[in-house]
Design an enzyme around this catalytic site. Structure first.
Site, PDB file in Angstrom:
ATOM      1  N   LYS A 191       0.872  -1.147   0.019  1.00 40.76           N
ATOM      2  CA  LYS A 191      -0.122  -0.194  -0.025  1.00 40.76           C
ATOM      3  C   LYS A 191       0.893   1.115  -0.121  1.00 40.76           C
ATOM      4  CE  LYS A 191      -4.414   1.069   0.112  1.00 40.76           C
ATOM      5  NZ  LYS A 191      -5.671   0.598  -0.425  1.00 40.76           N
TER       6      LYS A 191
ATOM      7  N   ASP B 119      -6.808   4.379  -5.001  1.00 34.44           N
ATOM      8  CA  ASP B 119      -7.625   4.087  -3.569  1.00 34.44           C
ATOM      9  C   ASP B 119      -8.260   5.600  -3.303  1.00 34.44           C
ATOM     10  OD1 ASP B 119      -7.826   2.161  -1.132  1.00 34.44           O
ATOM     11  OD2 ASP B 119      -7.188   4.244  -0.162  1.00 34.44           O
TER      12      ASP B 119
HETATM   13  P1  NDP Z   1     -12.970   7.557  -3.111  1.00 35.45           P
HETATM   14  O1  NDP Z   1     -12.047   8.928  -2.470  1.00 35.45           O
HETATM   15  O2  NDP Z   1     -13.358   7.718  -4.434  1.00 35.45           O
HETATM   16  O3  NDP Z   1     -14.361   8.080  -2.089  1.00 35.45           O
HETATM   17  C1  NDP Z   1     -14.443   7.880  -0.486  1.00 35.45           C
HETATM   18  C2  NDP Z   1     -15.731   8.740  -0.511  1.00 35.45           C
HETATM   19  O4  NDP Z   1     -16.007   8.655   1.004  1.00 35.45           O
HETATM   20  C3  NDP Z   1     -16.066  10.238  -1.029  1.00 35.45           C
HETATM   21  O5  NDP Z   1     -17.435  10.458  -1.475  1.00 35.45           O
HETATM   22  C4  NDP Z   1     -15.694  10.983   0.229  1.00 35.45           C
HETATM   23  O6  NDP Z   1     -16.073  12.073   0.368  1.00 35.45           O
HETATM   24  C5  NDP Z   1     -16.204   9.999   1.438  1.00 35.45           C
HETATM   25  N1  NDP Z   1     -15.584  10.278   2.492  1.00 35.45           N
HETATM   26  C6  NDP Z   1     -14.500  10.339   3.126  1.00 35.45           C
HETATM   27  N2  NDP Z   1     -14.208  10.508   4.489  1.00 35.45           N
HETATM   28  C7  NDP Z   1     -15.690  10.288   4.824  1.00 35.45           C
HETATM   29  C8  NDP Z   1     -16.278  10.357   6.173  1.00 35.45           C
HETATM   30  N3  NDP Z   1     -15.325  10.455   7.205  1.00 35.45           N
HETATM   31  N4  NDP Z   1     -17.453  10.239   6.174  1.00 35.45           N
HETATM   32  C9  NDP Z   1     -18.325   9.959   4.979  1.00 35.45           C
HETATM   33  N5  NDP Z   1     -17.883   9.883   3.913  1.00 35.45           N
HETATM   34  C10 NDP Z   1     -16.423   9.974   3.711  1.00 35.45           C
HETATM   35  O7  NDP Z   1     -12.608   6.522  -2.475  1.00 35.45           O
HETATM   36  P2  NDP Z   1     -12.718   4.945  -2.927  1.00 35.45           P
HETATM   37  O8  NDP Z   1     -14.138   4.822  -3.108  1.00 35.45           O
HETATM   38  O9  NDP Z   1     -11.694   4.482  -3.868  1.00 35.45           O
HETATM   39  O10 NDP Z   1     -12.312   4.016  -1.437  1.00 35.45           O
HETATM   40  C11 NDP Z   1     -13.364   4.148  -0.425  1.00 35.45           C
HETATM   41  C12 NDP Z   1     -12.935   3.113   0.424  1.00 35.45           C
HETATM   42  O11 NDP Z   1     -12.889   1.768  -0.189  1.00 35.45           O
HETATM   43  C13 NDP Z   1     -11.524   3.238   1.225  1.00 35.45           C
HETATM   44  O12 NDP Z   1     -11.491   2.746   2.488  1.00 35.45           O
HETATM   45  C14 NDP Z   1     -10.614   2.420   0.134  1.00 35.45           C
HETATM   46  O13 NDP Z   1      -9.465   1.902   0.948  1.00 35.45           O
HETATM   47  C15 NDP Z   1     -11.753   1.239  -0.066  1.00 35.45           C
HETATM   48  N6  NDP Z   1     -11.272   0.271  -1.138  1.00 35.45           N
HETATM   49  C16 NDP Z   1     -11.158   1.086  -2.544  1.00 35.45           C
HETATM   50  C17 NDP Z   1     -10.808   0.140  -3.681  1.00 35.45           C
HETATM   51  C18 NDP Z   1     -10.915   1.007  -5.001  1.00 35.45           C
HETATM   52  O14 NDP Z   1     -10.956   0.008  -5.914  1.00 35.45           O
HETATM   53  N7  NDP Z   1     -11.002   2.092  -5.005  1.00 35.45           N
HETATM   54  C19 NDP Z   1     -10.472  -1.182  -3.402  1.00 35.45           C
HETATM   55  C20 NDP Z   1     -10.695  -1.706  -2.134  1.00 35.45           C
HETATM   56  C21 NDP Z   1     -10.959  -1.031  -1.111  1.00 35.45           C
HETATM   57  P3  NDP Z   1     -15.094  13.231  -0.146  1.00 35.45           P
HETATM   58  O15 NDP Z   1     -14.816  13.236  -1.391  1.00 35.45           O
HETATM   59  O16 NDP Z   1     -16.506  14.611  -0.018  1.00 35.45           O
HETATM   60  O17 NDP Z   1     -14.202  13.673   0.876  1.00 35.45           O
END
Ligand code: NDP
Length: 445
Positions: free
Chosen positions: A124, A164
């Protein structure tokens, strides 16, 4: 292995690394019995070697903003374990990033990647860079500076980063461009690439699709399906977006999304044009949750709250770690929720997981439920090696098969005498055994 002794030693060595210690503790508890039943693990020091990363690179990332001001961020890559394949795991760009978070994510990634049945080690990386409010050229300059250090450590057969939080298609493009220039080669060194230059169909939506496929398998063990189910999602990034599309496809209704400032409840369901509208907001680097309630006035915005207070059948937390605590879990149970699948990494606190298990809900840990993302990255690597690309249907079918098999492996190792499946235990044991046996075969390294 004595879990308490092991944790005390790790806490003394890595004080304050809360997320990393939390992740290790969960795995050790799950595997303790099987580990101690196999003395060859103890005599080869498997667990002592598994809990420490192979290596960590930290570096400064200087970059210049559009006004000519110089900024310096911190960059990291944690290469955790390469027993079963090249290191593989995403890059996270977010102000909260620190070594503890990246070590927790890298550690989890070892078992997740093992579960996919593909030859992928765990790693990571990332930076404390905050993309919010930055222009595309600022993001480009930052990504280029980040890659000027990282490129020395990675390669298509050594370490293959992906996206991520904060790292999507745009960032992967800038990172890949700089890698290609420095290494003078066009290879599959990053996944999540654009379709025109080596990317795989379905990769952007794969994590969300996979989480929903996994939840579908869990529901099927109770004779249930997504048809007519109300579903709460959190966040609205890559993962939540994919999950929303797949829930709708399978006949469910997504009623919430969230951001750091609150959540949206849309009783009519979030689908079709509404999802397209959210994507436009995301692409413009804006907050997306509040504007949604202006555009669709029947939806309500709840400031400073989490979506877990809404009565739903299925909850899929897709935002970030520790976003669903004990009280949230109690509320979900009280409101009749039957299944929770972690789209994000470790979104449920250990206290929340205890409540969920005590009430015998179906519960999928992230390392199983969100493995579809890295699995499809593995498929992207295969396509790059073959210099070939599979169709959307072919990739989706392979992803579906992988998720069904991960579910099977969890059931095999997680079912108790009464028939309840502890998917956390199942995922940890299944993921661990493959890596531990590979480490045994390869000697002390
Ligand atoms: P993104 O950055 O695309 O999206 C994250 C989302 O969560 C955004 O909408 C963000 O809002 C929101 N967010 C962040 N912090 C908070 C909070 N405290 N409360 C509520 N909403 C919040 O990330 P991903 O979708 O890629 O990843 C999300 C999760 O999934 C992470 O834990 C990541 O490690 C995991 N993951 C992702 C993978 C992937 O392929 N992308 C694979 C496996 C796991 P804002 O943008 O307004 O901050």
């Amino acid at each position: 292995m004595n879990v308490e002794k092991m944790m005390n030693a790790l806490e003394a060595k890595h004080p304050g690394e809360v997320e990393y210690l939390q992740a290790v503790h969960e795995v050790l508890e799950s595997i303790e019995e099987i580990y101690n039943a196999n003395p060859q693990f103890e005599s080869a020091g498997i667990i002592e070697r598994l809990v420490e990363p192979d290596r960590i690179l930290t570096f400064k990332v200087p970059w210049v903003d559009d006004n000519g001001k110089v900024h310096v961020n911190l960059g990291y890559r944690v290469q955790f374990n390469g027993a079963i394949g090249p290191y593989k795991g995403g890059l996270r760009f977010h102000p909260s990033v620190n070594l503890s978070i990246l070590k927790f994510l890298g550690f989890e990634q070892i078992f997740k990647n093992s579960l996919t049945s593909l030859p992928l080690g765990g790693g990571k990386g990332g930076s404390d860079f905050d993309a919010k409010g930055k222009s595309d050229t600022e993001i480009m300059r930052f990504c280029q500076s980040f890659m000027m250090e990282l490129w020395r450590l990675i390669g298509p057969d050594t370490d293959v980063p992906a996206g991520d939080i904060g790292v999507g298609g745009r960032e992967i493009g800038f990172l890949y461009g700089m890698y290609k220039k420095l290494a003078r080669e066009h290879t599959g060194v990053l996944t999540g690439k654009g379709l025109n230059w080596g990317g795989s169909l379905i990769r952007p939506e794969a994590t969300g699709f996979g989480a929903v496929y996994f939840a579908k398998e869990m529901l099927a063990t109770k004779g249930e399906s997504f048809e007519g189910k109300k579903v709460a999602l959190s966040g609205f990034g890559n993962v939540a977006w994919g999950a929303a599309i797949k829930v709708n496809e399978l006949g469910g209704k997504v009623v919430t999304i969230s951001g750091p400032d609150g959540y949206i409840y849309d009783e009519e369901g979030i689908s079709g044009d509404k999802i397209e509208y959210l994507l436009e907001l995301r692409a413009s680097n804006q907050d997306i949750v509040k504007p949604y309630s202006y555009e669709f006035p029947n939806a309500k915005f709840y400031a400073g709250k989490r979506p877990w207070e809404v009565a739903v059948d299925v909850a899929i937390p897709c935002a970030t770690q520790n976003e669903l605590g004990k009280e949230d879990a109690e509320t979900l149970v009280k409101n009749g929720c039957m299944a929770i699948a972690e789209g994000a990494n470790m979104p449920c606190t250990p206290e929340a997981v205890e409540v969920i298990h005590d009430n015998k809900l179906l519960f999928a840990p992230g390392k199983a439920a969100n493995a579809g993302g890295v699995a499809t990255s593995g498929l992207e690597m295969s396509q790059n090696s073959l210099k070939f690309s599979w169709s959307r249907e072919e990739v989706d079918e392979k992803l579906h098969t992988i998720m069904v098999n991960i579910h099977k492996a969890c059931v095999e190792h997680g079912k108790d005498a009464e028939g309840y499946v502890d998917y956390v235990k199942g995922a940890n044991i299944a993921g661990f055994l493959k890596v531990a046996n590979a480490m045994l075969d390869q000697g002390v390294l």
